[in-house]
Design a protein around this motif. Sequence first.
Motif, mmCIF file in Angstrom:
data_model
loop_
_atom_site.group_PDB
_atom_site.id
_atom_site.type_symbol
_atom_site.label_atom_id
_atom_site.label_comp_id
_atom_site.label_asym_id
_atom_site.label_seq_id
_atom_site.Cartn_x
_atom_site.Cartn_y
_atom_site.Cartn_z
ATOM 1 N N ILE A 187 -6.517 -1.581 6.096
ATOM 2 C CA ILE A 187 -5.883 -2.313 5.139
ATOM 3 C C ILE A 187 -4.792 -3.105 5.448
ATOM 4 O O ILE A 187 -4.041 -2.818 6.419
ATOM 5 C CB ILE A 187 -5.450 -1.356 4.286
ATOM 6 N N PRO A 188 -4.764 -4.637 5.260
ATOM 7 C CA PRO A 188 -3.657 -5.379 5.624
ATOM 8 C C PRO A 188 -2.364 -4.923 4.961
ATOM 9 O O PRO A 188 -2.395 -4.637 3.720
ATOM 10 C CB PRO A 188 -4.166 -6.892 5.187
ATOM 11 N N ARG A 189 -1.362 -4.953 5.706
ATOM 12 C CA ARG A 189 0.050 -4.442 5.160
ATOM 13 C C ARG A 189 0.775 -5.392 4.245
ATOM 14 O O ARG A 189 1.207 -5.466 3.421
ATOM 15 C CB ARG A 189 0.893 -4.405 6.076
ATOM 16 N N SER A 190 0.089 -6.842 4.330
ATOM 17 C CA SER A 190 0.500 -7.901 3.325
ATOM 18 C C SER A 190 0.310 -7.601 2.173
ATOM 19 O O SER A 190 0.642 -7.952 1.236
ATOM 20 C CB SER A 190 -0.176 -9.206 3.732
ATOM 21 N N LEU A 191 -0.930 -6.771 1.697
ATOM 22 C CA LEU A 191 -1.437 -6.483 0.120
ATOM 23 C C LEU A 191 -0.276 -5.592 -0.276
ATOM 24 O O LEU A 191 0.067 -5.580 -1.432
ATOM 25 C CB LEU A 191 -2.777 -5.658 0.479
ATOM 26 N N TYR A 192 0.416 -4.710 0.443
ATOM 27 C CA TYR A 192 1.366 -3.793 -0.080
ATOM 28 C C TYR A 192 2.716 -4.419 -0.264
ATOM 29 O O TYR A 192 3.297 -4.229 -1.298
ATOM 30 C CB TYR A 192 1.427 -2.566 0.821
ATOM 31 N N GLU A 193 2.836 -5.499 0.622
ATOM 32 C CA GLU A 193 4.085 -6.368 0.471
ATOM 33 C C GLU A 193 4.122 -7.268 -0.724
ATOM 34 O O GLU A 193 4.981 -7.266 -1.651
ATOM 35 C CB GLU A 193 4.252 -6.871 1.617
ATOM 36 N N ALA A 194 2.727 -7.703 -1.207
ATOM 37 C CA ALA A 194 2.748 -8.459 -2.083
ATOM 38 C C ALA A 194 2.807 -7.687 -3.317
ATOM 39 O O ALA A 194 3.430 -8.093 -4.584
ATOM 40 C CB ALA A 194 1.165 -9.081 -2.258
ATOM 41 N N ALA A 195 2.283 -6.559 -3.408
ATOM 42 C CA ALA A 195 2.284 -5.592 -4.568
ATOM 43 C C ALA A 195 3.875 -5.185 -4.758
ATOM 44 O O ALA A 195 4.176 -4.884 -6.125
ATOM 45 C CB ALA A 195 1.487 -4.425 -4.224
ATOM 46 N N GLU A 196 4.475 -4.852 -3.885
ATOM 47 C CA GLU A 196 5.873 -4.533 -4.057
ATOM 48 C C GLU A 196 6.829 -5.628 -4.737
ATOM 49 O O GLU A 196 7.655 -5.487 -5.585
ATOM 50 C CB GLU A 196 6.715 -4.122 -2.584
ATOM 51 N N VAL A 197 6.459 -6.967 -3.978
ATOM 52 C CA VAL A 197 7.207 -7.852 -4.729
ATOM 53 C C VAL A 197 6.751 -8.454 -6.253
ATOM 54 O O VAL A 197 7.500 -8.646 -7.215
ATOM 55 C CB VAL A 197 6.741 -9.314 -4.170
ATOM 56 N N ASP A 198 5.523 -7.922 -6.779
ATOM 57 C CA ASP A 198 4.990 -7.901 -8.088
ATOM 58 C C ASP A 198 5.655 -6.699 -8.818
ATOM 59 O O ASP A 198 5.228 -6.687 -10.086
ATOM 60 C CB ASP A 198 3.522 -8.082 -8.002
ATOM 61 N N GLY A 199 6.345 -5.780 -8.294
ATOM 62 C CA GLY A 199 7.008 -4.726 -9.166
ATOM 63 C C GLY A 199 5.825 -3.570 -9.369
ATOM 64 O O GLY A 199 6.252 -2.613 -9.836
ATOM 65 N N ALA A 200 4.842 -3.521 -8.206
ATOM 66 C CA ALA A 200 3.840 -2.315 -8.626
ATOM 67 C C ALA A 200 4.427 -0.894 -7.682
ATOM 68 O O ALA A 200 5.142 -1.205 -6.763
ATOM 69 C CB ALA A 200 2.525 -2.551 -7.694
ATOM 70 N N SER A 201 4.463 -0.002 -8.556
ATOM 71 C CA SER A 201 4.798 1.296 -7.779
ATOM 72 C C SER A 201 3.949 1.727 -6.771
ATOM 73 O O SER A 201 2.717 1.356 -6.622
ATOM 74 C CB SER A 201 4.930 2.487 -8.881
ATOM 75 N N ARG A 202 4.141 2.893 -6.047
ATOM 76 C CA ARG A 202 3.565 3.461 -5.053
ATOM 77 C C ARG A 202 2.264 3.874 -5.587
ATOM 78 O O ARG A 202 1.205 4.030 -5.118
ATOM 79 C CB ARG A 202 4.214 4.686 -4.225
ATOM 80 N N TRP A 203 2.163 4.569 -6.690
ATOM 81 C CA TRP A 203 0.960 5.343 -7.458
ATOM 82 C C TRP A 203 0.282 4.080 -7.910
ATOM 83 O O TRP A 203 -1.172 4.060 -7.530
ATOM 84 C CB TRP A 203 1.598 5.841 -8.632
ATOM 85 N N GLN A 204 0.623 3.043 -8.309
ATOM 86 C CA GLN A 204 -0.316 1.968 -8.700
ATOM 87 C C GLN A 204 -0.732 1.113 -7.357
ATOM 88 O O GLN A 204 -1.925 0.770 -7.370
ATOM 89 C CB GLN A 204 0.639 0.880 -9.363
ATOM 90 N N GLN A 205 0.067 1.178 -6.162
ATOM 91 C CA GLN A 205 -0.487 0.568 -5.108
ATOM 92 C C GLN A 205 -1.736 1.536 -4.516
ATOM 93 O O GLN A 205 -2.680 1.133 -3.974
ATOM 94 C CB GLN A 205 0.787 0.663 -4.028
ATOM 95 N N PHE A 206 -1.438 2.566 -4.611
ATOM 96 C CA PHE A 206 -2.726 3.961 -4.106
ATOM 97 C C PHE A 206 -3.903 3.488 -4.800
ATOM 98 O O PHE A 206 -4.809 3.540 -4.261
ATOM 99 C CB PHE A 206 -1.955 5.232 -4.452
ATOM 100 N N TRP A 207 -3.847 3.339 -6.221
ATOM 101 C CA TRP A 207 -4.904 3.257 -6.998
ATOM 102 C C TRP A 207 -5.580 1.955 -7.386
ATOM 103 O O TRP A 207 -6.790 1.747 -7.013
ATOM 104 C CB TRP A 207 -4.844 3.677 -8.257
ATOM 105 N N GLN A 208 -4.668 0.868 -7.150
ATOM 106 C CA GLN A 208 -5.359 -0.545 -7.136
ATOM 107 C C GLN A 208 -5.495 -1.012 -5.435
ATOM 108 O O GLN A 208 -6.163 -2.235 -5.695
ATOM 109 C CB GLN A 208 -4.027 -1.368 -7.622
ATOM 110 N N ILE A 209 -4.830 -0.448 -4.538
ATOM 111 C CA ILE A 209 -5.022 -1.145 -3.158
ATOM 112 C C ILE A 209 -5.812 -0.178 -2.334
ATOM 113 O O ILE A 209 -7.026 -0.547 -1.732
ATOM 114 C CB ILE A 209 -3.795 -1.623 -2.620
ATOM 115 N N THR A 210 -5.201 1.101 -2.179
ATOM 116 C CA THR A 210 -5.639 2.064 -1.115
ATOM 117 C C THR A 210 -7.006 2.421 -1.452
ATOM 118 O O THR A 210 -8.198 2.384 -0.565
ATOM 119 C CB THR A 210 -4.650 3.066 -1.112
#
Length: 294
Positions: A187-210
Amino acid sequence: MLDRLRDPSERTLGLLLLAPAFLLLLLIVVYPIGKLVFNSFFDLRLSGGGGPKFVGVENYVLVFRDPDFWNAAKNTVLITLITVPGALVVGLGLALLANLPFRRKWPVRLALLLPWALPLSFAGLIFAWFFHTEYGVVNDVMRRLGADEPTMWLLRPGWAFTAICLTIIWKTSSFMALILLAGLQMIPRSLYEAAEVDGASRWQQFWQITIPMLMPSIVVALIFRTITALQTFDIPYTMTKGGPGNATETLAMLIHKTTIDYLDVGYGSTLAVCMFVLSLFVTGFYIRRIGRNA
């Protein structure tokens, strides 16, 4: 014909290169399965002294009237339904833990490899000692925590089934974790970095990206784990021998008992065909339903 072999086209070259693998597949897969299906139509008992007797579908009729088959099938399906999701959840947690940015990652990954590398029979023997009524580690811990009487883990049907499922989950979760860890690292790290910039929480990153990005790895892990769960033999056999009674007997154990102990090759082959069909059905379900979404 000789000229075609000396200067083959792309299609001919591909067929020539695939021919050894195709012949090997016929030898080690197609022929044994065909022989198994062939034997299932015969009354073939090694203890009788007579030759095989063609009985048609009589063995299959006996299977569906056999209470031992339905009991073993029920136990096998229950073990699959309990241990596959359990191993997936535990394995996902272990994979996420191993994927954290540790300074030294090898101890964590070594801890994942050890349960997977341990032979199934050894794991069964170890946990049979853990759950022993008199001198087992589990009952000793429960006594120290205030339990009045020791739990008869392997002597009562419900507790024995629970102990077997816990052992299988422990043993197989590391296999799931290794597959999922490989998926996590893709999984590219850039996806998580973009989600953090958009204000996504860790829980949202887990369900929407991971989870969406990990779904192909999850499907592969589920297919392999489900097939091996349907063929469960070593751990229940070494822990309980199918007991108490036949409360923890699986389809693989029933096939072993019928073929090896009773020397009834015909009926044992019929049971094996039924287990093979069940494995094909479950695998097809994963590929058509879950795999399409992945």
